[in-house]
Scaffold this motif. Sequence first.
Motif, PDB file in Angstrom:
ATOM      1  N   ALA A  24      56.636  39.773  33.204  1.00 49.29           N
ATOM      2  CA  ALA A  24      56.262  38.598  32.939  1.00 49.29           C
ATOM      3  C   ALA A  24      56.546  37.511  33.701  1.00 49.29           C
ATOM      4  CB  ALA A  24      56.387  38.297  31.388  1.00 49.29           C
ATOM      5  N   GLU A  25      58.011  37.559  34.219  1.00 48.37           N
ATOM      6  CA  GLU A  25      58.541  36.609  34.988  1.00 48.37           C
ATOM      7  C   GLU A  25      57.590  36.627  36.311  1.00 48.37           C
ATOM      8  OE1 GLU A  25      62.812  35.282  36.931  1.00 48.37           O
ATOM      9  OE2 GLU A  25      62.707  37.263  36.257  1.00 48.37           O
ATOM     10  N   LEU A  26      57.282  37.748  36.931  1.00 49.48           N
ATOM     11  CA  LEU A  26      56.395  37.563  38.071  1.00 49.48           C
ATOM     12  C   LEU A  26      55.205  36.944  38.108  1.00 49.48           C
ATOM     13  CD1 LEU A  26      57.074  41.494  39.173  1.00 49.48           C
ATOM     14  CD2 LEU A  26      57.697  39.396  40.569  1.00 49.48           C
ATOM     15  N   THR A  27      54.448  37.375  36.880  1.00 46.48           N
ATOM     16  CA  THR A  27      53.295  36.434  36.566  1.00 46.48           C
ATOM     17  C   THR A  27      53.442  35.036  36.556  1.00 46.48           C
ATOM     18  OG1 THR A  27      52.434  38.564  35.496  1.00 46.48           O
ATOM     19  CG2 THR A  27      51.343  36.523  35.150  1.00 46.48           C
ATOM     20  N   THR A  28      54.577  34.779  35.831  1.00 46.22           N
ATOM     21  CA  THR A  28      54.767  33.147  35.613  1.00 46.22           C
ATOM     22  C   THR A  28      55.038  32.635  36.670  1.00 46.22           C
ATOM     23  OG1 THR A  28      55.304  33.848  33.548  1.00 46.22           O
ATOM     24  CG2 THR A  28      55.919  31.568  33.914  1.00 46.22           C
ATOM     25  N   LEU A  29      55.836  33.215  37.553  1.00 42.39           N
ATOM     26  CA  LEU A  29      56.255  32.829  38.776  1.00 42.39           C
ATOM     27  C   LEU A  29      54.964  32.418  39.707  1.00 42.39           C
ATOM     28  CD1 LEU A  29      59.547  34.510  39.839  1.00 42.39           C
ATOM     29  CD2 LEU A  29      59.170  31.987  39.400  1.00 42.39           C
ATOM     30  N   ASN A  30      54.144  33.369  39.968  1.00 38.24           N
ATOM     31  CA  ASN A  30      52.993  33.406  40.753  1.00 38.24           C
ATOM     32  C   ASN A  30      52.173  32.126  40.282  1.00 38.24           C
ATOM     33  OD1 ASN A  30      53.624  35.620  42.214  1.00 38.24           O
ATOM     34  ND2 ASN A  30      52.601  36.933  40.916  1.00 38.24           N
ATOM     35  N   THR A  31      52.100  31.988  38.728  1.00 40.74           N
ATOM     36  CA  THR A  31      51.183  30.811  38.290  1.00 40.74           C
ATOM     37  C   THR A  31      51.735  29.495  38.547  1.00 40.74           C
ATOM     38  OG1 THR A  31      50.463  32.336  36.368  1.00 40.74           O
ATOM     39  CG2 THR A  31      50.182  30.080  36.215  1.00 40.74           C
ATOM     40  N   LEU A  32      52.921  29.457  38.495  1.00 45.85           N
ATOM     41  CA  LEU A  32      53.897  28.203  38.754  1.00 45.85           C
ATOM     42  C   LEU A  32      53.639  28.083  40.298  1.00 45.85           C
ATOM     43  CD1 LEU A  32      55.716  25.780  38.243  1.00 45.85           C
ATOM     44  CD2 LEU A  32      57.758  27.527  38.519  1.00 45.85           C
ATOM     45  N   SER A  38      59.136  35.576  43.851  1.00 46.77           N
ATOM     46  CA  SER A  38      58.384  36.802  43.350  1.00 46.77           C
ATOM     47  C   SER A  38      58.535  37.928  44.398  1.00 46.77           C
ATOM     48  CB  SER A  38      56.911  36.310  42.900  1.00 46.77           C
ATOM     49  OG  SER A  38      56.276  37.155  42.503  1.00 46.77           O
ATOM     50  N   GLU A  39      58.290  37.657  45.512  1.00 44.22           N
ATOM     51  CA  GLU A  39      58.180  38.651  46.304  1.00 44.22           C
ATOM     52  C   GLU A  39      59.530  39.472  46.604  1.00 44.22           C
ATOM     53  OE1 GLU A  39      56.276  39.788  50.933  1.00 44.22           O
ATOM     54  OE2 GLU A  39      57.563  37.912  50.854  1.00 44.22           O
ATOM     55  N   ARG A  40      60.642  38.522  46.386  1.00 40.58           N
ATOM     56  CA  ARG A  40      61.826  39.377  46.487  1.00 40.58           C
ATOM     57  C   ARG A  40      62.280  40.081  45.177  1.00 40.58           C
ATOM     58  NH1 ARG A  40      63.513  34.273  48.387  1.00 40.58           N
ATOM     59  NH2 ARG A  40      64.213  33.426  46.456  1.00 40.58           N
ATOM     60  N   ILE A  41      61.721  40.005  43.971  1.00 41.79           N
ATOM     61  CA  ILE A  41      61.742  40.522  42.867  1.00 41.79           C
ATOM     62  C   ILE A  41      60.958  42.067  43.231  1.00 41.79           C
ATOM     63  CG2 ILE A  41      61.309  40.692  40.529  1.00 41.79           C
ATOM     64  CD1 ILE A  41      61.646  37.835  40.212  1.00 41.79           C
ATOM     65  N   ILE A  79      54.618  47.901  40.854  1.00 39.35           N
ATOM     66  CA  ILE A  79      55.265  46.744  41.577  1.00 39.35           C
ATOM     67  C   ILE A  79      54.668  46.535  42.606  1.00 39.35           C
ATOM     68  CG2 ILE A  79      57.544  46.024  42.409  1.00 39.35           C
ATOM     69  CD1 ILE A  79      57.310  46.512  39.421  1.00 39.35           C
ATOM     70  N   ALA A  80      54.105  47.353  43.332  1.00 37.01           N
ATOM     71  CA  ALA A  80      53.248  47.409  44.292  1.00 37.01           C
ATOM     72  C   ALA A  80      52.071  46.396  44.204  1.00 37.01           C
ATOM     73  CB  ALA A  80      52.628  48.687  45.126  1.00 37.01           C
ATOM     74  N   MET A  81      51.233  46.544  42.994  1.00 39.81           N
ATOM     75  CA  MET A  81      50.167  45.642  42.701  1.00 39.81           C
ATOM     76  C   MET A  81      50.960  44.182  42.496  1.00 39.81           C
ATOM     77  SD  MET A  81      48.014  45.203  39.265  1.00 39.81           S
ATOM     78  CE  MET A  81      49.344  44.711  38.010  1.00 39.81           C
ATOM     79  N   TYR A  82      51.788  43.936  41.850  1.00 39.25           N
ATOM     80  CA  TYR A  82      52.448  42.593  41.708  1.00 39.25           C
ATOM     81  C   TYR A  82      52.945  42.133  43.274  1.00 39.25           C
ATOM     82  CZ  TYR A  82      53.072  42.253  36.745  1.00 39.25           C
ATOM     83  OH  TYR A  82      52.586  42.283  35.385  1.00 39.25           O
ATOM     84  N   HIS A  83      53.434  43.173  44.085  1.00 35.29           N
ATOM     85  CA  HIS A  83      53.963  42.393  45.332  1.00 35.29           C
ATOM     86  C   HIS A  83      52.513  42.164  46.231  1.00 35.29           C
ATOM     87  CE1 HIS A  83      55.932  43.530  49.393  1.00 35.29           C
ATOM     88  NE2 HIS A  83      55.931  42.165  49.078  1.00 35.29           N
ATOM     89  N   ALA A  84      51.424  42.858  45.872  1.00 33.42           N
ATOM     90  CA  ALA A  84      50.099  42.440  46.443  1.00 33.42           C
ATOM     91  C   ALA A  84      49.822  41.107  46.000  1.00 33.42           C
ATOM     92  CB  ALA A  84      49.031  43.665  46.268  1.00 33.42           C
ATOM     93  N   VAL A  85      49.994  40.809  44.738  1.00 34.55           N
ATOM     94  CA  VAL A  85      49.566  39.356  44.285  1.00 34.55           C
ATOM     95  C   VAL A  85      50.357  38.242  44.943  1.00 34.55           C
ATOM     96  CG1 VAL A  85      49.640  38.019  42.217  1.00 34.55           C
ATOM     97  CG2 VAL A  85      48.834  40.438  42.191  1.00 34.55           C
ATOM     98  N   ALA A  86      51.885  38.661  44.938  1.00 35.40           N
ATOM     99  CA  ALA A  86      52.623  37.674  45.621  1.00 35.40           C
ATOM    100  C   ALA A  86      52.287  37.417  47.103  1.00 35.40           C
ATOM    101  CB  ALA A  86      53.894  38.393  45.695  1.00 35.40           C
TER     102      ALA A  86
END
Length: 768
Positions: free
Chosen positions: A625-633, A653-656, A669-676
């Motif tokens: 959730a933090e990753l998603t929110t950081l990306n939105t912010l 976000s990328e560091r997480i 996590i690879a998907m979240y990384h791609a979003v970042a």
Amino acid sequence: MRGGSPSTEDFGQRLRLLRARAGLSQEALSHAAGVSVRALADMERGRTRGPQRRTVQALAEALGLDADDAAGLEESAALGRPRPRTTDGPAAPAALPLPRDIQDFTARDAALARLLDLARDAGPDRPVVTVVAGQPGLGKTAFAVHAAHRLAPHFPDGRFALDLQGMDAEPATPRDALARLLGAMGVADAAIPAGTDDRAGLWRSLTGGRRLLLVLDNAADESQVGPLLPGTGPSLTIVTSRQALAGLTSVHRCDLALLRREEAVELLTRIVGPERVRAEAQAARDLADLCGHLPLAVRIAGQRLLSRPHERLGKLAARLAAEGRRLDGLQAGNLRVRAAFALSYRQLPADSRAFLRRASLAAGADFSPETGALLAGLPHDEAVARAEELTDAGLLQSDPAAERYRFHDLLRLYAAEQVAAEDGPAVRDAALDRTARWMLRRATAAALHFDVDHDRAAPSGDPDPDGAPAGREEARAWLEAERAQWLAALRRAHDSGRHREVLDAAEAMHWFSDLNKHWEQWVEVFRRSSGSARALGGRREEAVHLNYLAWAHNSCAHDPRAALASADAALVAARDSGDGLQQGWALGYGAQALDRLGRMEEAHTRLREAVRRLASQTSPQARLAELTTLNTLGTLLRRMGRAAEALDIHRRSERICRAGVPGQADELIAMYHAVARQHIGNDLAALERWHEAEPSLRHAVAFFEASQMPAWAEPARLDLGRVLAALGHPEARETLRAARDALAALRSPRQAEAATALAALGRAATGT
């Protein structure tokens, strides 16, 4: 002869002189006598020298002849009719004339052209047979008769039409049909052989050297038609049937389709006149659609309007718009859509009638044998057999690629009427409940393939584990193909108070929904699940599903006001239950809605609060959730003109992601990384660091494509296309074009951005 009537014995010349004396054109006499202009022309030119007695009587009445002139006309016609055979050679053909052509016949140009090509191709060793098959109401007989009239000049040795009565309780036997055909060829009754095979042999010998046109209308099956087909000679046989007659070999096939909308409107125009259609053009189009573009239905609507010249087209359209009254409205005199369907329905065995009825209860435009089996209470293989039988009977249409079937809209209404008449509400509800329970269990199990938190070793709960989708690709295909069915099942479960089933299904769908943001149905799914959570009294579950609903309003329906209301309700429920994770999600979804509403500072405040709350949580879910929110912010900061701050947030976000999240799969996590990486690329682009932006965006596009996530890949492709355009890269135009087309197919609001970027690139290229 009295009154200056002609004394010649030639029928054609006599008819032409009588018509001239009456002051009638061929068209006027054709209309008055109910004889086609082409048939009338053939008579006057001597091509048809001995028309039937009833045709002569109709002509005499139309010409206003007295008894003597009428008798003279009949006498000259009788002289042109063939005599019974007195030698071994065949006599001239007579009787079984073509039915009257329809003057307002519309469309079918390609099929007519194909038949003309076949007629030209007929040769001594190539008798041509074409089968015109299809569902009731397609106009098969009208097409065959119209084609026969058009093709008549190519077949000077005779044109016959025979109704085989395939829809009657007792269709014509091949033996009786052959007797009529042999009689039409001038064979005396006493000379017609007794047995079917001998009659068929004589028929083939008589037709072998002649250019004959034969219309065998309304065939029941292959065994009825086979003995009637010429064996050799340059003949053309047109067979019409509601059955596919798939067992007939060496035949051409002409499967008539529904009319296109403009063709249906044209047919309506030819019946009621162009003035009425021009005056109510939209109502005419609506009528065509309500008739399902079925020729019979359109004709009935037209004939009904023709008989009521002062009635508006819009009035009939309004009547037909009510499904419960549509079949009642589609009748004019003895023309009735319901009657056409009933003829085929009554021909079916009892189990096939039951399958057809119950299949009409399926949700959506088409259904699988699986659905049909559930509704009818049959084993799968038997359901397939019934569906194929109904397809051959013209009552269902099969999908060209998948094992799926569909009704014509009007036929579905008819079948649903039979459910009410023959099954009743108890049987209907039992079929729907049985199907809904099975479908919801299968949908839940299929969706769990995408749930990253699901234990793969746990039982799936699928109602048929042996036939369940194996792996994500099969699960995705099933969920997409059966979307209408499982959504109907979810509705039925919710409305029946089976709230736990609704919650389980919606929870299983959570991750799958993220891959299909273009489905607006997610709003309904999560609205119902949040309602079920409320009914069960679980405030935490209610917060979870209200958050899902806020996401759906934001990302799928693009309705920020509804999203904000759902997020605010989720925040209250999360606070009541003391769930910090759901509070963080609710603050984030509310911020997204506020951003879309132009309230950027409020959105910024909520996002900062969401990040603070989530950072204090220790669960793996909180990290996601933090990753998603950081990306939105970060995205919001970039749009506020603070791209450097945005880049810092997205780097965090990328560091997480690089550090990993304990308990979460690497692929997630690879998907979240791609979003970042996508966001970092956009931040760098905002800072005009184009060369640094390109690799990040390429990484994102490649990952989303490989993961088959088009709702994610195409926006990233748009972002990449903009960077490539700024770099003057040769791939820019094709990248933007592909993004524009794909975003349009996904119904994404960003398709306008892609079109604008592509247009700007075109202007830059031309220096304008």
